[in-house]
Design an enzyme around this catalytic site. Structure first.
Site, PDB file in Angstrom:
ATOM      1  N   LYS A 152       0.828  -1.218   0.000  1.00 37.49           N
ATOM      2  CA  LYS A 152       0.000   0.000   0.000  1.00 37.49           C
ATOM      3  C   LYS A 152       0.863   1.270   0.000  1.00 37.49           C
ATOM      4  O   LYS A 152       0.440   2.287  -0.538  1.00 37.49           O
ATOM      5  CB  LYS A 152      -0.991  -0.014   1.155  1.00 37.49           C
ATOM      6  CG  LYS A 152      -0.364   0.011   2.538  1.00 37.49           C
ATOM      7  CD  LYS A 152      -1.418  -0.253   3.600  1.00 37.49           C
ATOM      8  CE  LYS A 152      -0.800  -0.272   4.969  1.00 37.49           C
ATOM      9  NZ  LYS A 152      -1.540  -1.086   5.932  1.00 37.49           N
ATOM     10  N   ARG A 169      -8.196  -2.099  16.799  1.00 37.94           N
ATOM     11  CA  ARG A 169      -8.618  -1.765  15.453  1.00 37.94           C
ATOM     12  C   ARG A 169      -9.444  -2.975  15.025  1.00 37.94           C
ATOM     13  O   ARG A 169     -10.424  -3.292  15.682  1.00 37.94           O
ATOM     14  CB  ARG A 169      -7.439  -1.464  14.520  1.00 37.94           C
ATOM     15  CG  ARG A 169      -7.876  -0.640  13.302  1.00 37.94           C
ATOM     16  CD  ARG A 169      -6.721  -0.233  12.401  1.00 37.94           C
ATOM     17  NE  ARG A 169      -6.214  -1.360  11.610  1.00 37.94           N
ATOM     18  CZ  ARG A 169      -5.207  -1.255  10.753  1.00 37.94           C
ATOM     19  NH1 ARG A 169      -4.584  -0.091  10.578  1.00 37.94           N
ATOM     20  NH2 ARG A 169      -4.794  -2.296  10.063  1.00 37.94           N
TER      21      ARG A 169
HETATM   22  C1  LIG Z   1      -0.531  -1.801   6.566  1.00 31.61           C
HETATM   23  C2  LIG Z   1      -0.707  -3.083   7.200  1.00 31.61           C
HETATM   24  C3  LIG Z   1       0.415  -3.898   7.456  1.00 31.61           C
HETATM   25  C4  LIG Z   1       1.819  -3.462   7.165  1.00 31.61           C
HETATM   26  O1  LIG Z   1       2.275  -2.560   8.123  1.00 31.61           O
HETATM   27  P1  LIG Z   1       3.781  -1.998   8.095  1.00 31.61           P
HETATM   28  O2  LIG Z   1       3.897  -1.234   9.339  1.00 31.61           O
HETATM   29  O3  LIG Z   1       3.876  -1.149   6.875  1.00 31.61           O
HETATM   30  O4  LIG Z   1       4.677  -3.168   8.045  1.00 31.61           O
HETATM   31  C5  LIG Z   1       0.184  -5.142   8.004  1.00 31.61           C
HETATM   32  N1  LIG Z   1      -1.066  -5.570   8.294  1.00 31.61           N
HETATM   33  C6  LIG Z   1      -2.156  -4.810   8.068  1.00 31.61           C
HETATM   34  C7  LIG Z   1      -3.497  -5.343   8.406  1.00 31.61           C
HETATM   35  C8  LIG Z   1      -2.021  -3.539   7.508  1.00 31.61           C
HETATM   36  O5  LIG Z   1      -3.102  -2.795   7.274  1.00 31.61           O
END
Ligand SMILES: *Cc1c(COP(=O)(O)O)cnc(C)c1O
Length: 583
Positions: free
Chosen positions: A36, A131
């Site tokens: 993302k 969350r």
């Molecule tokens: C964005 C996201 C991640 C990745 O997080 P980072 O801190 O970029 O490694 C992992 N799991 C979920 C559910 C996310 O939304």
């Protein structure tokens, strides 16, 4: 070059990815690449896959579609709990999704059955970050219901910490997850493939723990792209933290007072600003604002201070620095700034730098093969624009002699205008554009092909014709397949009037070209001078929306299928023109 832009160092991202895969594998943990942060940008994502990532995860379906459409070979996981209204697309475009709502899983099951698809589900458990996730006490009940559904299968458990509540993923939390997984496997006779313990915030736990228990998976984004863990944003040893550079350009540079003059009321965003009088100062404005990037997440690499920003202006105290109009400034970005810059359509994205020639050449050849597969599928909505002769344009150009008599160096109308502008940019630098080739008829292309085949034959008298043709086809397209037949392709070099010679691009001696893999545009093993010269050539064409060929630094496409594919357009508008007389 276009500003503002994000420069993406692919070599550094490849290095970070490989280093993290190896590190986490040392305690039995596989990592999923979270895309993302780069909006699923196919060039970047391809680097993750080539560096050993098998599963790519994104929170947006549109990013996943983008990667799929670009032919990225991986499994795709949807990170954000699916929207019930998009359930059908989720089963169509993703292999796995993270879920926490029974209602939604029922819908996934319905569409999976309809499309005869087997959709995999990782159930999210809330371990206190508050969350997404099912509360541990409700898991059994949910699993009982999900097991009755067809078309969907629970393949794992996951948790997400340190995101909303800032709760640390420590040994306690990870043990808790392992324990829950054990209980569920026993109670429901399930074999869970993924016990996904979290994200980049799990680094400190991972380094400290002696036993990761059942946790065998992490979903990693920020550590790959920015080289840090995310509890304290401390760099991870051996990783690059500067793979992304935000570049903006000075558009005003003046000495002005530090205190606004007049009655202070609300600013552009409804806040009432406060200022201190520090006397006169060097105030510089850059072409960067809140529509480009989340400004509080950017950090100048030069010793200057950001005073503030509006939608389109970044105001800087340049202190002792003399920053002239047109000068570029570089910034580091934190993750939120990276997300916003990659999302903003006002910010240009450019890939740079590969560390290693073999890696780079493999990547180019991989991209090229993929390209050949995808090209025939690109739709062409021919706009029937005319072919015009560059030879008769009066632009300041040099023409490489052609194998065809009375060759007129024709291009489509828009390409003609673009070449005109490029030639004027070069005029100002005491340089001239050399047009090597433009539109080619099938006869012309055949002539080129046969000429090269006979030259190579002379050079290698022992080689079979087939082998020779393969060699030649590496750099010259057979008659029907050349982008040059669209009038949207131009081959070009640059002549330096001051030095009175053709510039050195690393594989040319004047106009004579050595055809080998150093012709790939960003080959790392050419001289610094040649790299700079290629950068100049490629940038002036990219500024006019051309794309440089995957394998030839002198070949540029616009409007044809190659361009549409590389530029991410949904159709091309220049198809093949067999005879110029038609227009
Ligand atoms: C964005 C996201 C991640 C990745 O997080 P980072 O801190 O970029 O490694 C992992 N799991 C979920 C559910 C996310 O939304």
């Amino acid at each position: 070059m276009l500003t503002p832009r994000v420069e993406i160092d692919l070599g550094k991202i490849a290095h970070n990815t490989k280093t993290l895969i190896k590190l986490y594998a040392s305690k039995g943990i596989e990592i999923i690449g979270v895309t993302k942060g780069v909006c699923g940008n196919p060039t970047v994502v391809d680097v993750l896959v080539k560096s050993g990532i098998n599963i790519l995860a994104d929170s947006r379906l549109s990013n996943i579609k983008r990667m799929r459409d670009a032919g990225i070979q991986a499994q795709f996981l949807l990170l954000r709990t699916p929207s019930i209204s998009k359930a059908e697309d989720v089963v169509k475009y993703t292999d796995i999704s993270l879920n926490s709502e029974l209602e939604i899983i029922k819908k996934l099951s319905k569409f999976a059955l309809e499309h005869s698809i087997h959709h995999k589900i990782i159930l999210m458990v809330d371990l206190g970050d508050l969350r997404e996730g099912i509360m541990p006490s409700n898991l059994n009940q949910n699993i009982n219901r999900i097991k009755e559904l067809k078309g969907v299968e629970i393949v794992g458990l996951g948790t997400n910490l340190a995101c909303f509540g800032g709760v640390s993923p420590d040994d306690d939390k990870m043990k808790q997850l392992s324990l829950i997984a054990d209980e569920i496997e026993a109670q429901h006779d399930l074999n869970l493939t993924f016990i996904s313990g979290g994200n980049s915030a799990n680094y400190n736990w991972f380094m400290a723990t002696k036993n990761p228990g059942k946790v065998n998976n992490l979903r990693i984004g920020e550590s790959i792209f920015l080289g840090c863990e995310t509890l304290n944003r401390i760099p991870i040893p051996e990783l690059f933290t500067d793979a992304f550079t935000l570049v903006a350009e000075v558009i005003e540079s003046k000495i002005k007072p530090s205190l606004p003059n007049g009655n202070i009321s609300q600013d552009a965003f409804g806040k009432t600003p406060e200022f201190h009088d520090n006397g006169m100062m060097k105030r510089t404005i850059l072409n960067l604002g809140l529509q480009d990037v989340q400004v509080d997440g950017i950090f100048p690499r030069m010793d200057v201070d950001i005073i503030g920003a509006t939608s389109d202006h970044l105001i800087i105290n340049s202190k002792t620095k003399e920053l002239k109009v047109g000068r570029e400034l570089e910034f580091d970005m934190n993750y939120s700034a990276l997300l916003s810059a990659m999302t903003s359509e006002y910010v240009d994205k450019r890939s740079i730098n590969f560390n290693n020639a073999q890696e780079y050449c493999e990547m180019v050849e991989h991209q090229y093969r993929k390209h050949l597969q995808l090209l025939p599928r690109v739709e062409i909505q021919e706009n029937n624009s005319r072919l015009i002769s560059l030879k008769e344009s009066g632009f300041n150009l040099i023409f490489e002699p052609s194998i065809m008599k009375d060759h007129r160096y024709m291009v489509r109308e828009d390409v003609y205008d673009k070449i005109g502008r490029i030639s004027r940019v070069l005029d100002q630098q005491d340089k001239k554009l050399i047009i090597r080739s433009a539109w080619r008829s099938f006869d012309h292309q055949r002539l080129l092909w046969e000429d090269k085949v006979s030259a190579v034959r002379k050079e290698y008298p022992d080689k079979q014709l087939e082998e020779i043709e393969e060699l030649v086809s590496y750099f010259i397209a057979p008659t029907m397949k050349s982008m040059h037949s669209t009038g949207g392709a131009v081959d070009a070099l640059i002549y330096d009037l001051k030095e009175d010679c053709i510039m050195d691009f690393g594989t040319n001696d004047g106009l004579t070209m050595n055809l080998n893999d150093k012709c790939y545009p960003y080959h790392p093993y050419i001289s610094t001078k040649a790299k700079e010269n290629r950068k100049l050539l490629i940038n002036i064409f990219e500024d006019e929306e051309f794309v440089v060929d995957i394998k030839e630094y002198w070949h540029f496409d616009y409007g044809n299928t190659c361009w549409a594919l590389e530029h991410g357009e949904n159709h091309a508008f220049y198809g093949v023109v067999e005879h110029a007389e038609l227009f």
